[in-house]
Design a protein around this motif. Structure first.
Motif, PDB file in Angstrom:
ATOM      1  N   TYR A   1       0.780 -22.422   4.114  1.00 17.86           N
ATOM      2  CA  TYR A   1       0.050 -21.153   4.075  1.00 17.86           C
ATOM      3  C   TYR A   1       0.997 -19.958   4.061  1.00 17.86           C
ATOM      4  O   TYR A   1       0.784 -18.993   3.326  1.00 17.86           O
ATOM      5  CB  TYR A   1      -0.883 -21.046   5.279  1.00 17.86           C
ATOM      6  CG  TYR A   1      -1.561 -19.702   5.390  1.00 17.86           C
ATOM      7  CD1 TYR A   1      -2.623 -19.366   4.562  1.00 17.86           C
ATOM      8  CD2 TYR A   1      -1.121 -18.760   6.319  1.00 17.86           C
ATOM      9  CE1 TYR A   1      -3.238 -18.125   4.636  1.00 17.86           C
ATOM     10  CE2 TYR A   1      -1.726 -17.512   6.416  1.00 17.86           C
ATOM     11  CZ  TYR A   1      -2.792 -17.209   5.575  1.00 17.86           C
ATOM     12  OH  TYR A   1      -3.387 -15.979   5.658  1.00 17.86           O
TER      13      TYR A   1
ATOM     14  N   ASN B   1       3.262 -18.178  -5.172  1.00 19.07           N
ATOM     15  CA  ASN B   1       3.577 -17.790  -3.793  1.00 19.07           C
ATOM     16  C   ASN B   1       4.841 -16.941  -3.652  1.00 19.07           C
ATOM     17  O   ASN B   1       4.938 -16.111  -2.741  1.00 19.07           O
ATOM     18  CB  ASN B   1       3.729 -19.041  -2.922  1.00 19.07           C
ATOM     19  CG  ASN B   1       2.429 -19.800  -2.770  1.00 19.07           C
ATOM     20  OD1 ASN B   1       1.362 -19.196  -2.651  1.00 19.07           O
ATOM     21  ND2 ASN B   1       2.502 -21.118  -2.785  1.00 19.07           N
TER      22      ASN B   1
ATOM     23  N   ASN C   1       5.777 -16.519   1.713  1.00 20.42           N
ATOM     24  CA  ASN C   1       4.826 -16.306   0.622  1.00 20.42           C
ATOM     25  C   ASN C   1       4.412 -14.830   0.598  1.00 20.42           C
ATOM     26  O   ASN C   1       4.138 -14.238   1.639  1.00 20.42           O
ATOM     27  CB  ASN C   1       3.594 -17.190   0.810  1.00 20.42           C
ATOM     28  CG  ASN C   1       3.917 -18.656   0.647  1.00 20.42           C
ATOM     29  OD1 ASN C   1       4.948 -19.023   0.080  1.00 20.42           O
ATOM     30  ND2 ASN C   1       3.048 -19.522   1.145  1.00 20.42           N
TER      31      ASN C   1
ATOM     32  N   GLU D   1       1.739 -12.778  -0.304  1.00 18.81           N
ATOM     33  CA  GLU D   1       0.338 -12.526  -0.651  1.00 18.81           C
ATOM     34  C   GLU D   1       0.057 -11.025  -0.644  1.00 18.81           C
ATOM     35  O   GLU D   1       0.382 -10.308   0.303  1.00 18.81           O
ATOM     36  CB  GLU D   1      -0.590 -13.231   0.346  1.00 18.81           C
ATOM     37  CG  GLU D   1      -2.057 -13.090   0.003  1.00 18.81           C
ATOM     38  CD  GLU D   1      -2.957 -13.839   0.979  1.00 18.81           C
ATOM     39  OE1 GLU D   1      -4.183 -13.745   0.817  1.00 18.81           O
ATOM     40  OE2 GLU D   1      -2.436 -14.501   1.884  1.00 18.81           O
ATOM     41  N   GLY D   2      -0.516 -10.533  -1.717  1.00 20.16           N
ATOM     42  CA  GLY D   2      -0.899  -9.132  -1.789  1.00 20.16           C
ATOM     43  C   GLY D   2       0.218  -8.187  -2.195  1.00 20.16           C
ATOM     44  O   GLY D   2       0.030  -6.964  -2.187  1.00 20.16           O
TER      45      GLY D   2
ATOM     46  N   LYS E   1       3.821  -3.767  -0.946  1.00 22.54           N
ATOM     47  CA  LYS E   1       2.423  -4.016  -0.603  1.00 22.54           C
ATOM     48  C   LYS E   1       1.786  -2.670  -0.282  1.00 22.54           C
ATOM     49  O   LYS E   1       2.277  -1.937   0.587  1.00 22.54           O
ATOM     50  CB  LYS E   1       2.314  -4.967   0.585  1.00 22.54           C
ATOM     51  CG  LYS E   1       0.891  -5.431   0.873  1.00 22.54           C
ATOM     52  CD  LYS E   1       0.878  -6.494   1.973  1.00 22.54           C
ATOM     53  CE  LYS E   1      -0.515  -7.073   2.166  1.00 22.54           C
ATOM     54  NZ  LYS E   1      -0.538  -8.112   3.231  1.00 22.54           N
TER      55      LYS E   1
END
Length: 282
Positions: A66, A89, A173, A175-176, A201
């Motif tokens: 994750y 990722n 990772n 993310e966003g 981000k």
């Protein structure tokens, strides 16, 4: 030129490799060989032993959880480019590997080899510095983890100790995030004159997180930590872009060589930083 004489040692396990390296002062491991072989031919280094890590198939893999993606040190660039796990990722790494060297280098070169070589103009160390990746070092007594910001000590100098090899790279990772890898070279396939590993981000127009790491501007990848810290929570606009451009370029004193002067490298640094931030703004 021909390389100096050396003894070739083939190992099949991490334990064999680390024990041999620990017991022989003048031994160098080889993975893809895309940096080591030219250095041998130019006699920049003259080790008594070359330890071939390639038969250690347990060091070639890509897996993801994750929060992070784990890549074995002997994973070759072309395997990274084929991996959807990396593309999704860790897109910053994927973008950088696409412009590493040429097809031959990408077919043979490994992520661990570039990390260990620590060329200040290489693509992989710059990306690892931007992400502050965890570099796993293994010896006969066990493993330890070193953050990229602590791992790269200077040109071709790292925190690897006697008897250790890089066994794994652990990358967060993203993310966003939006990521960009920008690289300016004199000729296709060259090491970077200046490179930028960039991740941001946003929450609306407000900066939630930003990573700015540069290759080719010092004796190791440069991460603009103070600049990053000072712009968190601020709105990304033209005024802030110019502030970032000015501050990052004033924090380094790039080297001058046959490829470009210190002044030129700083100007290139400004341009790729400005262009990347403008691209984010649309």
């Amino acid at each position: 030129m021909y390389p100096p004489d050396f003894s070739y040692v083939r190992v099949t396990t991490v334990e064999e490799a680390t024990k041999f390296l620990e017991s022989h002062d003048d031994a160098r491991p080889i993975a893809g060989g895309q940096s080591l072989i030219p250095m041998l031919k130019l006699r920049v280094i003259s080790p008594s032993y070359i330890v071939d890590l390639n038969p250690i198939n347990t060091l070639s893999y890509i897996s993801s959880s994750y929060s992070s993606t784990r890549i074995g040190a002997l994973t070759r660039y072309y395997e990274i480019l084929k991996s959807d796990l990396v593309k999704i990722n860790v897109p910053l790494l994927y973008q950088a590997v696409k412009v590493v060297g040429d097809m031959q280098v990408r077919n043979l070169g490994t992520i661990g080899g570039s990390t260990a070589n620590a060329d200040p103009s290489a693509d992989i160390p710059t990306v690892l510095t931007a992400l502050n990746a965890d570099i796993i070092l293994t010896s006969s007594s066990g493993s330890r983890s070193v953050k990229a910001l602590d791992f790269f000590k200077g040109a071709f100098t790292t925190d690897i100790k006697k008897g250790e090899i890089i066994s794994e790279i652990v990358l967060p990772n993203l993310e966003g995030y939006r990521t960009f890898y920008k690289k300016v070279v004199r000729r296709a396939g060259d090491f970077a004159l200046v490179s930028l590993a960039f991740a941001i981000k946003l929450r609306g127009n407000e900066i939630e997180d930003i990573r700015l790491a540069y290759g080719g501007v010092g004796d190791k990848p440069f991460r603009a930590l103070e600049v990053e810290k000072n712009v968190i929570g601020r709105r990304l606009n033209n005024e802030l872009v110019e502030e970032i451009v000015s501050k990052v370029s004033n924090q380094v004193n790039p080297p001058s060589d046959t490829r470009g002067s210190s002044w030129y490298r700083r100007e290139v640094m400004k341009i790729i930083t400005r262009n990347t931030l403008k691209e984010v703004m649309g």
